[in-house]
Structure formats: structure tokens, C-alpha cells
Design a protein around this motif. Sequence first.
Motif, mmCIF file in Angstrom:
data_model
loop_
_atom_site.group_PDB
_atom_site.id
_atom_site.type_symbol
_atom_site.label_atom_id
_atom_site.label_comp_id
_atom_site.label_asym_id
_atom_site.label_seq_id
_atom_site.Cartn_x
_atom_site.Cartn_y
_atom_site.Cartn_z
ATOM 1 N N VAL A 1 -5.107 11.892 -6.755
ATOM 2 C CA VAL A 1 -4.554 11.125 -5.547
ATOM 3 C C VAL A 1 -3.817 12.428 -4.678
ATOM 4 N N THR A 2 -4.629 12.882 -3.727
ATOM 5 C CA THR A 2 -4.052 14.022 -2.596
ATOM 6 C C THR A 2 -3.725 13.441 -1.401
ATOM 7 N N ASP A 3 -3.074 14.298 -0.516
ATOM 8 C CA ASP A 3 -2.470 13.602 0.517
ATOM 9 C C ASP A 3 -3.386 13.048 1.371
ATOM 10 N N GLU A 4 -4.577 13.367 1.458
ATOM 11 C CA GLU A 4 -5.657 12.867 2.121
ATOM 12 C C GLU A 4 -6.156 11.303 1.671
ATOM 13 N N ILE A 5 -5.942 11.317 0.319
ATOM 14 C CA ILE A 5 -6.270 10.108 -0.241
ATOM 15 C C ILE A 5 -5.290 8.948 -0.002
ATOM 16 N N ARG A 6 -3.926 9.479 -0.173
ATOM 17 C CA ARG A 6 -2.643 8.788 0.026
ATOM 18 C C ARG A 6 -2.622 7.904 1.738
ATOM 19 N N SER A 7 -3.182 8.936 2.494
ATOM 20 C CA SER A 7 -3.238 8.406 3.883
ATOM 21 C C SER A 7 -4.407 7.260 3.949
ATOM 22 N N LEU A 8 -5.500 7.411 3.452
ATOM 23 C CA LEU A 8 -6.416 6.267 3.352
ATOM 24 C C LEU A 8 -5.785 4.938 2.634
ATOM 25 N N ILE A 9 -5.012 5.047 1.629
ATOM 26 C CA ILE A 9 -4.528 3.949 0.814
ATOM 27 C C ILE A 9 -3.656 3.279 1.931
ATOM 28 N N ILE A 10 -2.752 4.013 2.439
ATOM 29 C CA ILE A 10 -1.856 3.328 3.546
ATOM 30 C C ILE A 10 -2.503 2.647 4.473
ATOM 31 N N GLU A 11 -3.729 3.239 4.945
ATOM 32 C CA GLU A 11 -4.561 2.456 5.984
ATOM 33 C C GLU A 11 -5.398 1.454 5.377
ATOM 34 N N ASN A 12 -5.204 1.104 4.110
ATOM 35 C CA ASN A 12 -5.932 -0.153 3.572
ATOM 36 C C ASN A 12 -7.521 0.396 3.594
ATOM 37 N N ALA A 13 -7.839 1.546 3.401
ATOM 38 C CA ALA A 13 -9.275 1.946 3.386
ATOM 39 C C ALA A 13 -10.060 1.596 2.144
ATOM 40 N N SER A 14 -11.391 0.927 2.358
ATOM 41 C CA SER A 14 -11.945 0.537 1.363
ATOM 42 C C SER A 14 -12.489 1.589 0.058
ATOM 43 N N PRO B 1 0.873 -1.141 -0.094
ATOM 44 C CA PRO B 1 -0.004 0.052 -0.045
ATOM 45 C C PRO B 1 0.796 1.237 -0.137
ATOM 46 N N TYR B 2 2.170 1.434 0.785
ATOM 47 C CA TYR B 2 2.583 2.583 0.859
ATOM 48 C C TYR B 2 3.438 2.819 -0.637
ATOM 49 N N LEU B 3 3.659 1.778 -1.451
ATOM 50 C CA LEU B 3 4.380 1.974 -2.738
ATOM 51 C C LEU B 3 3.102 2.576 -3.682
ATOM 52 N N ALA B 4 1.988 2.021 -3.635
ATOM 53 C CA ALA B 4 0.825 2.493 -4.565
ATOM 54 C C ALA B 4 0.496 3.931 -4.162
ATOM 55 N N ALA B 5 0.598 4.228 -2.816
ATOM 56 C CA ALA B 5 0.244 5.672 -2.243
ATOM 57 C C ALA B 5 1.338 6.674 -2.985
ATOM 58 N N SER B 6 2.462 6.334 -2.657
ATOM 59 C CA SER B 6 3.703 7.160 -2.912
ATOM 60 C C SER B 6 3.715 7.274 -4.300
ATOM 61 N N SER B 7 3.282 6.265 -5.296
ATOM 62 C CA SER B 7 3.460 6.507 -6.612
ATOM 63 C C SER B 7 2.320 7.061 -7.656
ATOM 64 N N LEU B 8 1.119 6.708 -7.096
ATOM 65 C CA LEU B 8 -0.032 7.076 -7.913
ATOM 66 C C LEU B 8 -0.359 8.604 -7.871
ATOM 67 N N GLU B 9 -0.530 9.088 -8.924
ATOM 68 C CA GLU B 9 -1.012 10.694 -9.023
ATOM 69 C C GLU B 9 -2.383 10.785 -9.225
ATOM 70 N N ALA B 10 -2.954 9.915 -10.114
ATOM 71 C CA ALA B 10 -4.469 10.095 -10.464
ATOM 72 C C ALA B 10 -4.898 8.652 -11.064
ATOM 73 N N VAL B 11 -6.143 8.433 -11.035
ATOM 74 C CA VAL B 11 -6.969 7.453 -11.603
ATOM 75 C C VAL B 11 -8.122 7.869 -12.194
ATOM 76 N N ILE B 12 -8.400 7.634 -13.473
ATOM 77 C CA ILE B 12 -9.264 7.889 -14.471
ATOM 78 C C ILE B 12 -9.997 6.698 -14.943
ATOM 79 N N ALA B 13 -11.311 6.562 -14.354
ATOM 80 C CA ALA B 13 -12.130 5.444 -15.062
ATOM 81 C C ALA B 13 -13.008 6.161 -16.095
ATOM 82 N N GLN B 14 -13.404 5.294 -17.074
ATOM 83 C CA GLN B 14 -14.161 5.655 -18.262
ATOM 84 C C GLN B 14 -15.036 4.683 -18.764
#
Length: 571
Positions: A506-519, A433-446
Motif C-alpha cells: 500500500v503506497t501513497d498512490e494506492i492510499r489515495s485510490l482507497i480514499i476515493e473508493n477506487a474499484s 475508507p480513510y481508516l483503511a487507507a491510513s492503517s494498511l501496509e500490505a495485502v498478500i493474497a495466496q
Amino acid sequence: MKVLVDRMVREGLIDEAAARGISGLLASGEPPSRAFEACGLAEEPLLRFWAREFGYPYVELEKHVFSKQFLARFPARVLLEKHVLPVEGADSEVLVVTSNPFDTSAIDELRLATGQDFQIALAPLADIDRCIKRYLGVGADTVQSMISEAGENGLQVIDTDAADDMDLTDAAEGASIVRFVNQIITEAIELRATDVHIEPFEDTLRVRYRIDGVLQEASVAPEVKQFQAAIVSRLKILSKLDIAEKRVPQDGRIKILIADHEIDVRVSVIPMLYGEAVVLRLLDRSSVLLGLDKLGMSGHDLKTTGMILERPHGIILVTGPTGSGKTTSLYAGLSCINDVERKIITIEDPIEYQLHGINQIQVSRKAGLTFARGLRSILRHDPDVILVGEIRDVETAEIAIQASLTGHLVFSTLHTNDAPTALTRLVDMGVEPYLAASSLEAVIAQRLVRVICTECKEKLPASEIEPLRRRFGDKLPDMLYKGKGCQRCQGTGYRGRIGIFEMMVVTDEIRSLIIENASPRDLRQVSARQGMTSLRDDGFRHLFEGRTTVDEVFRVTKDETFAGKNIERRI
């Protein structure tokens, strides 16, 4: 003939020069349709005039519905060779629609074959041929040749399990089989199809085209079933597959050139209960590459995307199912930042567009060139920007993340239903999770929604709008539209597609949620508070602007309560 042409001049339908040209061509035996075309004249108004002069009915074929049982009463060979079409008139009278009232040989042949009397009616040649193709089937003239050749050569229906490979090869190379396969592919390209499905059943061979994301069945003569094995073998020969192997799936490629367009055809053959099924994926390498502003993004999302593309490193993911336009969006993004100061390398399967100034690598599993192996090699070529066609496994994901952490901007795709679940998908693959949080900038679903056909677009009646208003409240616009269905859109009411987007930065708040394995639900709630619009809400934006329909938005998005919170602000 001269009297008729003179009357056309007096009516102001043609001038003297055209009259001389038409008279000469008709006198030499040219059919009227060719004579009109050679003189640069529209066929329909002239045939309507002839119908009045001769006392013949003029038939608008698009308004007629034909039954296969009715057309089966008449020899298909005559209809195809003479370009005529029987239709049921008033009082059960049978009309023979033709574009050439001077050639009565077709009526004579039909009368001899059926013992029935006919009356001439007129319609343009293009309309007649279009109806013949629609109701007798794609390649109907070729099917008649195939049947004729089978009779002359003594060919029998081929048992796909026991057929001799040499006989099968000979049948597949027959002129009519070759022509029939070519006609299927050509018609698919003309109809803007992205896929061709050839599916065997007990008594039929079904052909379907995927047009604007929806499968549409092509009319095919029932007799085609007996040539099923030869048709599949022809496609195998073209794609360099083993025609003797009928027990396991096979994949291949065909490259064709049609009207100066290079088409890459991906071929997939899978054994089914009643024979081998084939799916052809058509990729037009010369297609016009869309810019970001042509994808259908809202002004807010377009501005956000531009800001993300300017970031020096990180991963930008585009998610969605197959055929949702992910690659087109990625290419549009790359085109925005493609300049001499950046080295851009892509690794794809397949390469769908050829991009000038960008280094593109084709995955080759037979040669051992996978996404992961190619990505490792790319990093030794000093790139600034990397595009990975798809993240399919943890190895590719980890290399992409390492590339982003070492100063590269990485684009890729992922198969998830929406933006928030992309994060949990990476973690499920095995990414920390910490790697995903630190590297992702944006996710675009379409997704892609079909656009209402501009030729037959009409207002939705108030009686149909009211139930929708009761469901969605006053947020619906006063005016909604639908496509009535016309020749240009093959009666579907839609022509072309446009994207709807769900952009999660992916903002700082989103990164924190990713590290915490948020749903994904928690990620969605925070992203929505920060301005993310759901796919459905973005789809309704196109509805408000009169581009699509409610049914279409619901077809491609989840059935969730319509909020409409951010739409007005984001248009």
C-alpha cells in the motif's frame, strides 16, 4: 528349507549369518516376511529368487487393476486373515498372491469356498496388504469383526431417527466400532490428509480424504453403511457432543496422540437427507513451522516481505480461501520478528501451531471470548505485535485498525479472492475508507499449488507441450514436467504443496485510490505498474522452475490472460 537358504547364500543374496537367522526363524514357524525383516533383509529380491526356484509367477501388484466384482467372489475373511490376494492371470487362471509359499491353508480355504483351483504367486507382504486396504476398504478387517459381532450380539441396523440412545451408545462403544473409527483417523494422518469427510447416502457411507487440497475417495466396504449411526455416535462421544441430538448441526473437538504427535481434530456434524454427515479437520500441533524462505515466495516478494515486517505499526493482511495456507504464512512472518524485545500476542480459532515465546489465546464463543472482545483485552497487555486469526466483522476490523494507528503491528486474515478486493471488502464491512487507507501496509493474497512428485516426475511429451505453447506463446519453457503417478503419491502425480503469492504494497498512490473508493480493477492496474505479480503469473514461475503443472496453476487461479510480464525479473 536348508537347501533353499544355501542357494540364497551361493547367489550372494544373503551371508552366512543371515542364513542361520532365516533358517531358525522359518523353522520356528515365523512367516518369511518377518524372518527377512528380523535379519534386516529386503523382501522383494528374495521373493523374486524364490519365485524362480519354485517356478511360481512373481506379481507386481501395483500394475494390476482389481474389480470389486472379481474380489467379491472370494471370502474377505480369508484374504484378510491369511494376507493373500486373488488376481486374474493368463487364460482366466486365478492366481493367489502370497508372501508365504509354505502356508497352503489359505488356498485350501479358498478352494473349499469357491470350488475353484488356484495357483500360487509371490509378492511382498506390504504390497499385498496395501492392495487389500485399497480394494476391500479402509479397516476391512475391522468391518468383518463388526459384522461378526452384530450377528453374535443380535444387533440390528439402527434407525437414526428412532434408535434408543442407550443402544446407540453401546454400539458406539463396541470394540470394532472404536477400532474402525481409529483406523479412519490413523490412515488420514498417514496419508497427510487435512480433512476427513464421512458422508451418508441412500445405499453407501462414503469416506473421503482431502490430501494436498484435493478430495480423494477412500475405499470402504459397502457393509459399513449399516453401522453408520454407531460410527457417527462414536465420533460424537469422542468430541463430547450430544448423541441424542440429530436435528441440528454440532461442533466439537478431539485431541489425540499418535506416534508422539498431538493432533487436534475439529469435528463438525450436520444432519443430511440420509443421516448425519461428519467432517474432521486434522491439525498437527507438532508440525514443523516453515520459514518465510520455504513458503515458495519469489526473491522479490521475499525481500519486500522482510521490509514490511520491519515496519513499527500498521496492518498486514493475508487473504485467500480456507485451506490456502494463510495461517502458515502469518506464523512464518511472526517467527521472523519473534525476539525478547517484542511482546507478541495472538488470538486464534483454533491455535494451529504452538509458537515458543509468543502468547497465544484460543477463541471460546461459549465463554463469550470472541475475536473483538479478546482484541480489546490484548491491547491492555502492552503488546508490540498482534495477530488476529481472522477479521470477520466490522467490530474486529475497527479495533484492529485502532490498534495499528496507536503503534501496533497487526497481522490478520481476510476471505477474499485476491489482494485488491481486500480493500473493498473492508469498506463493505463498514470500515471508513480513510481508516483503511491510513492503517494498511500490505495485502498478500495466496494459494497453494501441488508439487510434482519427485519419485515419478517425468518430462511432458512434445505433443502435449505444443498446444500449451500455442496458447501462451514463447514464454513457456522448453521443458515441462508431470507426475506419472506412483505408490508414494497414491497415483496422483503430486506430493506436497507450495505457495503462490500476489503482494500488494500500500503506497501513497494506492492510499489515495482507497480514499476515493477506487474499484479493485483500478487498484490492480496501479499495483501491477508498481511491480505486483498476479497469482497466475506467480504460479507460472513455479511452472518454469519445474515444480508444478499448467493444470495445477489453472485449477487454483482465475482464468485470466497470461501476461508473464514480471516473472523473469522476479525469479
